[in-house]
Write a protein that holds these residues in place. Structure first.
Motif, PDB file in Angstrom:
ATOM      1  N   SER A   1       4.793  10.332  10.735  1.00 20.18           N
ATOM      2  CA  SER A   1       3.861   9.550  11.551  1.00 20.18           C
ATOM      3  C   SER A   1       3.099   8.498  10.752  1.00 20.18           C
ATOM      4  N   ASN A   2       2.960   8.692   9.471  1.00 17.80           N
ATOM      5  CA  ASN A   2       2.146   7.789   8.648  1.00 17.80           C
ATOM      6  C   ASN A   2       3.002   6.630   8.147  1.00 17.80           C
TER       7      ASN A   2
ATOM      8  N   VAL B   1       2.138   9.841   0.157  1.00 21.56           N
ATOM      9  CA  VAL B   1       3.530  10.248   0.100  1.00 21.56           C
ATOM     10  C   VAL B   1       3.802  11.286   1.196  1.00 21.56           C
ATOM     11  N   PHE B   2       4.846  11.054   1.968  1.00 22.45           N
ATOM     12  CA  PHE B   2       5.229  12.008   3.022  1.00 22.45           C
ATOM     13  C   PHE B   2       5.888  13.232   2.402  1.00 22.45           C
TER      14      PHE B   2
ATOM     15  N   GLY C   1       2.156  -6.204   5.604  1.00 17.71           N
ATOM     16  CA  GLY C   1       1.099  -5.552   6.353  1.00 17.71           C
ATOM     17  C   GLY C   1       0.540  -4.328   5.662  1.00 17.71           C
ATOM     18  N   ALA C   2       1.375  -3.641   4.896  1.00 13.80           N
ATOM     19  CA  ALA C   2       0.918  -2.402   4.252  1.00 13.80           C
ATOM     20  C   ALA C   2      -0.069  -2.661   3.128  1.00 13.80           C
ATOM     21  N   TYR C   3       0.040  -3.812   2.477  1.00 16.59           N
ATOM     22  CA  TYR C   3      -0.778  -4.118   1.309  1.00 16.59           C
ATOM     23  C   TYR C   3      -1.659  -5.334   1.564  1.00 16.59           C
ATOM     24  N   LYS C   4      -2.801  -5.335   0.907  1.00 16.93           N
ATOM     25  CA  LYS C   4      -3.650  -6.525   0.809  1.00 16.93           C
ATOM     26  C   LYS C   4      -3.764  -6.907  -0.667  1.00 16.93           C
ATOM     27  N   ALA C   5      -3.931  -8.201  -0.925  1.00 20.35           N
ATOM     28  CA  ALA C   5      -4.051  -8.662  -2.314  1.00 20.35           C
ATOM     29  C   ALA C   5      -5.260  -8.057  -3.001  1.00 20.35           C
TER      30      ALA C   5
ATOM     31  N   LYS D   1       6.464   6.472   2.833  1.00 20.99           N
ATOM     32  CA  LYS D   1       6.624   6.598   1.371  1.00 20.99           C
ATOM     33  C   LYS D   1       7.109   8.002   1.017  1.00 20.99           C
ATOM     34  N   VAL D   2       8.116   8.068   0.138  1.00 16.66           N
ATOM     35  CA  VAL D   2       8.629   9.364  -0.304  1.00 16.66           C
ATOM     36  C   VAL D   2       8.314   9.650  -1.769  1.00 16.66           C
TER      37      VAL D   2
END
Length: 226
Positions: A188-189, A223-224, A195-199, A115-116
């Motif tokens: 690295s993150n 945020v990177f 996969g990144a989110y769950k409901a 994420k930026v």
């Protein structure tokens, strides 16, 4: 009966007009450097965070006809086709195309996204986001990341109906960009979509209307920064 029909038609039109898409970056035309999303005609949304469409809103990934060239450390302007109508955060992610693969065929599978940018709300008598009503967004391109081709993922989460599971609306598209300059940092993150989110994530399953929240946690990674 006729009056009722007019009311229903008006409500339907309002619903369509209240939705939006992200078809353009830089100075290109619609869906030229942005991969054509499944909502290119409907302005629809993704509701299932476990769906493959949560990545780039494409049921059958297809490349854009061109890529936008940018310099690391600069910014990219990403455009909506009409003003953001619903409250919720705007976010942007990058994923680097592996060396030896083509940006035209790579689908962004796996834990490759970092994420930026993400947007925090303003707190008060209600939650508001500065993205509301906007048609363009300035996306920072980190100065230290490796040169190469990337997918740039735009995401707006509409939270007006998010008090029940599956009620959040995700408006998404992915642009193809080529980044020059930069450094050697490989963030690295990284996360995968899906996969990144769950409901059930607190930034996705939330009642923003009552009681008025006093905090908000954006879903996904931090945020990177270089």
């Amino acid at each position: 009966m006729l009056a009722t029909s007019f009311i229903l038609l008006g409500a339907a039109a309002l619903g369509v007009n209240g939705h939006y898409a992200f078809p353009r970056v830089g100075g290109g035309s619609d869906w030229q450097q942005v991969r054509r999303a499944d909502n290119w005609q409907s302005n629809g949304f993704v509701a299932d965070v476990s769906s493959a469409q949560i990545r780039c809103f494409q049921s059958s990934p297809a490349a854009a006809s061109a890529s936008l060239n940018v310099t690391a450390g600069s910014t990219v302007t990403y455009y909506a086709n009409q003003g953001i109508f619903h409250p919720g955060p705007m976010s942007f992610y990058l994923a680097r195309v592996p060396d030896g693969q083509s940006v035209s065929s790579w689908n962004g599978d796996g834990a490759v996204w970092f994420k930026v940018y993400h947007e925090q709300p303003n707190f008060g008598s209600q939650l508001t986001w500065s993205s509301n009503g906007k048609t363009s967004f300035t996306v920072p391109i980190p100065s230290c990341i490796k040169a190469g081709y990337y997918l740039l993922r735009a995401e707006h989460i509409a939270l007006h109906s998010a008090s029940t599971s599956g009620g959040a609306q995700f408006y998404i598209s992915c642009a193809q960009i080529g980044i020059t300059g930069g450094g050697s940092t490989d963030p690295s993150n990284k996360v995968a979509f899906p996969g990144a989110y769950k409901a059930s994530d607190p930034g996705i399953l939330i009642n923003i209307n009552w009681p008025i929240p006093t905090s908000y946690k954006n879903p996904g990674p931090a945020v990177f920064t270089c």
